[in-house]
Design an enzyme around this catalytic site. Sequence first.
Site, mmCIF file in Angstrom:
data_model
loop_
_atom_site.group_PDB
_atom_site.id
_atom_site.type_symbol
_atom_site.label_atom_id
_atom_site.label_comp_id
_atom_site.label_asym_id
_atom_site.label_seq_id
_atom_site.Cartn_x
_atom_site.Cartn_y
_atom_site.Cartn_z
ATOM 1 N N GLU A 94 37.631 39.443 34.542
ATOM 2 C CA GLU A 94 37.940 40.817 34.203
ATOM 3 C C GLU A 94 38.639 41.549 35.358
ATOM 4 O O GLU A 94 39.541 42.338 35.145
ATOM 5 C CB GLU A 94 36.635 41.530 33.858
ATOM 6 C CG GLU A 94 36.870 42.742 32.998
ATOM 7 C CD GLU A 94 35.560 43.379 32.635
ATOM 8 O OE1 GLU A 94 34.568 42.644 32.454
ATOM 9 O OE2 GLU A 94 35.529 44.610 32.548
ATOM 10 N N ASP A 95 38.188 41.297 36.568
ATOM 11 C CA ASP A 95 38.632 42.125 37.690
ATOM 12 C C ASP A 95 39.648 41.486 38.618
ATOM 13 O O ASP A 95 40.145 42.138 39.517
ATOM 14 C CB ASP A 95 37.414 42.538 38.539
ATOM 15 C CG ASP A 95 36.435 43.378 37.743
ATOM 16 O OD1 ASP A 95 36.834 43.846 36.662
ATOM 17 O OD2 ASP A 95 35.293 43.545 38.192
#
Length: 755
Positions: A94-95
């Site tokens: 996600e990051d």
Amino acid sequence: MIFSEYVIDEAEENKEIIRRYRKLRRLSRPYLKKGDSELILKAFKTAVEAHKNTRRKSGEPYIYHPIQVAIIAVEELNLGPTSVAAALLHDVVEDTEWELEDIKREFGAKVAKIVDGVTKIPSTEEMEFSQDTSQQAENFRKMLLALSDDARVIFIKLADRLHNMRTLSSMPRHKQLKIASESMYIYAPLAHRLGLYNIKSELEDLYLKYTQESVYREIARKLDRSRSQRNKFIKEFISPLEKSLADNGFKAEIFGRPKSIYSIWTKMRKQNISFEEIYDLFAIRIIIDTALEKEKADCWRVYSIVTDFYSPNIDRLRDWISTPRANGYESLHTTVMGPDGRWVEVQIRTQRMNEVAEKGYAAHWKYKELGRVMNGKSKESNLDSWLRLIRDLREQNSELPALEFVDDFRANFFSEEVFAFTPKGQLKTLPQGATALDFAFEIHSELGFHCLGAKINQKLVPLNHTLKNGDQVEIITSKKQKPNADWLKYVQTAKAKARIKEYIKTEMRQVMNKGKEILTRKLAQLKLELNNDTMNQLKIYFDLRQSADVLFNIGKGIIQPTQITKFKSWRNEKKLHVKPSNNPRDNKADDLEPSPKPKEKPKMDTLVIGDESDMVYSFARCCNPISGDDVFGFTTIGEGIKIHRTDCKNAPELMANYGYRIIKARWKSQQEQEFFLVELRIVGTDRIGLVRDVTKVISGDLKVNIAAIDIGVKKENIFEGNIKLYVKDASHLDLLKKKLYKIEGIISVERLDNV
Ligand code: MN
């Protein structure tokens, strides 16, 4: 980025990262097989590299978070190496630049699948950016559905949430409220349903800490202060038991376990009692070490030893060993009279049961991974069947608006279950509170549509009869019977609700079509046309709000054709046939509609909303805040800003679903404030002069103005009264309540939410 209180010292940070990793390695050692520690080390290195330039809101290196989540996964949930690796990697896709494909290549399909599941669950940040309600509910829906793919996704998501809640203090206030409420609305019930007792109560405690800090601190302080006294009592209580258990050859752990702050607070609120009045601030727990096949018999032997010393209250005996609770909980509970005449709850269980009680399905999962066989029927299949139910709901309700889906989900999957049988002895599982009608729909829609009532254990009952565990249910039908809107109030399950709504919709459409046919024919006879003007006039004449209602009433025969003839004469009298305007939107008939009720007078003088001191707002009816209450503002559609109490029963839902519409609100200084209307319900034993004493306290001592008073004797000399009065603020109200309690004969004084 500036971190006001955090000083960056990279050498120290690197040491800390290694320290945390070592802790994780030490904790997970018992669960590792060959090659597993390499997997975890690789996941750790990957996560360190991927997050290397990122920091959390607190200023700490980001990598602290995935390590802590992995530690929770091992320590609190006893998850195995696959889950530990997935926990370490849970924010990588996600990051950072990493793709799911990379995870799959490096760590295998299992780890990748779990990471994917966790990633699909939208983070609070993401939810906040979406400004539209249905989008937020949609995100919730996605989250709940992602949960059904692999149980480990749920466990890691819960670990993630728990760590975020533990580190909530570095977040801005509005985010704290939102994250805390969301945890309370979705994650705590989820943890409960999965039997994760420790995580559930920690989430609840943290929720209270961040939404009502003063309440939380007060209870924590009182618990702390009474600790030594409590410990002394516990020591005295258990010492004879310890000896006797040892004499009887038991290897037992025995200790006092305090209630959580949240559950103490709930009890105080529910029963309207003070901290000092709660007698069960703790329970005694006896955990024995015994062989699987002797568990039940041994627990009852311990029960017999306990009751040799202290006499039990038979009404409070709970045997969750013979019939475990829906979330897998097993234990034997009894309440006995302690040495100083106080009731004490004693919980008896084995080590295995204790692990299941605290770690729920996660413990079952562990037993499965370790290949140990469970007592009797497989408990872990219980989790599997729950996950299957979620998948079913997903398929059945793919059309349902997201908000309703979330509601249904909560009603169906967070509640305890009730088991009932068909006449042929087939077992059906329904959410608690389900009725005979739910049962009928559970078997078949046709059976539901024609359900008249049921025979439960041979006795005739109405279709809204609530089922109890073990009921045998025979549905009685009639060909003439069909659903109506009231039925929606009788059912609990999403399935029954969806079917009834569908039916009503189809039926209404048919009736309306018929109504339209009749109306067109009748109007033609009267030389009138069915257009917007006529329809608006019909609405006024029959006092109905919508065209659909007009058509429905005609179709149903509630409005008879002769009444339409009368409508024409009325119309002629009023000269409504003169066309009022060329603009079809400027419809004169609309002016004749009764004007809506005047809205509550908006206020702007007691609160600062956001940072503005002259914003207009009104108080929510559901909780009726008064000055001094902990409050927040909620931006409504069409009614401006509404002020709610943070302990309003609607607050968790509002904050969780519509976080971006929450706006902070605080009370202005006290001097120039107005009075607030509150309603109190007072219950007491009836005696001469009591009402006089009550009114004397209210209007005499405290100079409070009474707006309305209504007191009556109920039965057996108990009186109940409602009093509406004006108070300055919350502390004024508290003082008043305290004074009322001091009056002889008063049993309870309760502030009502709605005035
Ligand atoms: Mn995370």
